[in-house]
Design an enzyme around this catalytic site. Structure first.
Site, PDB file in Angstrom:
ATOM      1  N   HIS A   1       0.831  -1.210   0.000  1.00 54.66           N
ATOM      2  CA  HIS A   1       0.000   0.000   0.000  1.00 54.66           C
ATOM      3  C   HIS A   1       0.865   1.259   0.000  1.00 54.66           C
ATOM      4  O   HIS A   1       1.909   1.310   0.632  1.00 54.66           O
ATOM      5  CB  HIS A   1      -0.869   0.059   1.250  1.00 54.66           C
ATOM      6  CG  HIS A   1      -2.023  -0.871   1.262  1.00 54.66           C
ATOM      7  ND1 HIS A   1      -1.889  -2.234   1.387  1.00 54.66           N
ATOM      8  CD2 HIS A   1      -3.364  -0.628   1.198  1.00 54.66           C
ATOM      9  CE1 HIS A   1      -3.091  -2.800   1.390  1.00 54.66           C
ATOM     10  NE2 HIS A   1      -4.003  -1.842   1.281  1.00 54.66           N
TER      11      HIS A   1
ATOM     12  N   ASN B   1       7.903  -4.253   3.510  1.00 49.32           N
ATOM     13  CA  ASN B   1       6.479  -4.001   3.713  1.00 49.32           C
ATOM     14  C   ASN B   1       6.010  -4.373   5.114  1.00 49.32           C
ATOM     15  O   ASN B   1       5.361  -3.574   5.801  1.00 49.32           O
ATOM     16  CB  ASN B   1       5.677  -4.780   2.657  1.00 49.32           C
ATOM     17  CG  ASN B   1       4.179  -4.534   2.761  1.00 49.32           C
ATOM     18  OD1 ASN B   1       3.731  -3.426   2.986  1.00 49.32           O
ATOM     19  ND2 ASN B   1       3.399  -5.600   2.600  1.00 49.32           N
TER      20      ASN B   1
ATOM     21  N   GLU C   1      13.676  15.071  -2.927  1.00 49.87           N
ATOM     22  CA  GLU C   1      13.471  15.878  -4.134  1.00 49.87           C
ATOM     23  C   GLU C   1      14.604  15.665  -5.132  1.00 49.87           C
ATOM     24  O   GLU C   1      14.361  15.515  -6.337  1.00 49.87           O
ATOM     25  CB  GLU C   1      13.392  17.359  -3.779  1.00 49.87           C
ATOM     26  CG  GLU C   1      12.069  17.801  -3.203  1.00 49.87           C
ATOM     27  CD  GLU C   1      11.984  19.313  -3.069  1.00 49.87           C
ATOM     28  OE1 GLU C   1      10.882  19.865  -3.223  1.00 49.87           O
ATOM     29  OE2 GLU C   1      13.033  19.953  -2.824  1.00 49.87           O
TER      30      GLU C   1
ATOM     31  N   GLN D   1       9.411  26.565   2.851  1.00 49.21           N
ATOM     32  CA  GLN D   1       9.827  25.347   2.149  1.00 49.21           C
ATOM     33  C   GLN D   1      11.289  25.039   2.424  1.00 49.21           C
ATOM     34  O   GLN D   1      11.647  23.910   2.793  1.00 49.21           O
ATOM     35  CB  GLN D   1       9.639  25.509   0.636  1.00 49.21           C
ATOM     36  CG  GLN D   1       8.227  25.470   0.135  1.00 49.21           C
ATOM     37  CD  GLN D   1       8.186  25.510  -1.382  1.00 49.21           C
ATOM     38  OE1 GLN D   1       8.946  24.810  -2.051  1.00 49.21           O
ATOM     39  NE2 GLN D   1       7.321  26.338  -1.929  1.00 49.21           N
TER      40      GLN D   1
END
Length: 342
Positions: A180, A211, A316, A332
């Site tokens: 998920h 997971n 990023e 930010q």
């Protein structure tokens, strides 16, 4: 002459017998062709009735789902051919409050960056990889309840017909879990919410140990430690790279090449005290931000998610996404450089 009379008598007797049998047959209802036709009609009528009942239940289900969700969470209504629909929503509790990391749009021609809204989360879906690029959702105490895990893994029927639809059974025997993005445990307030997390458009091929151990630990920490004290979270999860190692070894793809296995799995959790005017409060100093970036490798993954803590800026740089884009630039920069170690 005598022979002619006998022949006429025989014909008359045969005619009487035929008429009598026909009347008996009619009075007893023995008419197989008509009865068969009636059965087919009844079957058709029953089928129509069941169909109408099913439609009625479906309509009720949709209505209930709508009633359980605030308007601020509904961002994208349907797909289109308009590839200049830049979606932005800064309402409190909006799944895209932090921004749209890849400027995904609900345009079916954007097969690698298609924006989907499944009410309880929003995602950028990549049809060429058969997985989401990222999934974004809001989490607070109202999302947590006592609904059991539904385990209803299934294809996403709302994806455009031109997209490859990954089925719920397509990961079987691949050596990878159906991992998920927006977790089942984050949507336990009602059945509709929990079932939405089992759409395959919310899944990635995830190494079982990642997971069930590393990732499960971070999900539980988010719910039990970050949300429970009276906070709310804005969460973005994604994956990148090609090639992961599952229980059967390293592979690039599964499902006959239709689903790409990522090499890395990441998540960013932004935490603020529960309240109103979230975007404004996110610009204050009372913000906790936790980011992790893990290897999708069953052989080397550590059980502790804390080993993979990183910064938003590092994620990023690895993905090319613009995270936290709805916040003022100075805010930010400050948040992206933080490395929170609990």
């Amino acid at each position: 002459m005598k022979e002619k009379k006998l022949l006429s008598l025989a014909v008359a007797v045969a005619l009487i017998v035929f008429i009598t049998f026909a009347r008996l047959r009619e009075s007893s209802g023995i008419n197989t062709p008509d009865k068969s036709k009636k059965s087919r009609t009844e079957k058709s009528t029953n089928s129509t009735a069941k169909s109408n009942h099913s439609k009625s239940r479906s309509s009720h289900h949709t209505a209930s789902s709508s009633q359980e969700t605030t308007a601020s969470r509904t961002i994208v209504t349907s797909s289109s051919d308009d590839c200049d629909t830049h979606v932005k929503n800064t309402s409190d509790n909006s799944h895209l409050l932090l921004g749209n990391p890849s400027d995904a749009q609900p345009c079916r021609m954007l097969v690698t960056n298609y924006l989907i809204d499944r009410t309880y989360y929003v995602a950028s879906y990549n049809s060429q990889r058969g997985t989401p690029n990222w999934v974004s959702w809001h989490l607070d105490a109202n999302d947590l309840g006592k609904v059991y895990r539904t385990d209803n893994f299934r294809a996403d029927p709302e994806l455009p017909g031109s997209f490859y639809h990954v089925e719920g059974t397509d990961y079987i025997s691949s050596g990878f879990d159906r991992g998920h993005n927006c977790p089942s445990g984050d949507r336990t307030n009602n059945t509709n919410a929990n079932e939405s997390t089992f759409l395959m458009s919310n899944m990635i091929p995830q190494a079982p140990k990642n997971n069930k151990r590393t990732w499960a630990g971070f999900e539980e920490y988010t719910r039990n430690t970050l949300v429970s004290p009276g906070n709310e979270c804005y969460i973005i999860m994604g994956s990148y790279g090609t090639g992961g190692t599952g229980s059967k070894g390293k592979v690039q793809t599964i499902d006959q090449g239709k689903v790409t296995v990522p090499s890395r799995v990441w998540k960013v959790v932004v935490v603020i005290p529960a309240g109103d005017n979230d975007l404004e409060r996110l610009s204050s100093s009372d913000v906790t931000i936790v980011a992790i970036d893990t290897p999708n490798n069953n052989n080397t993954i550590d059980n502790s998610w804390r080993k993979y803590i990183t910064s938003v800026k590092a994620i990023e740089d690895s993905t090319g996404y613009h995270l936290l884009s709805n916040l003022p630039k100075k805010v930010q920069q400050a948040l992206k450089s933080r490395v929170y170690v609990p």
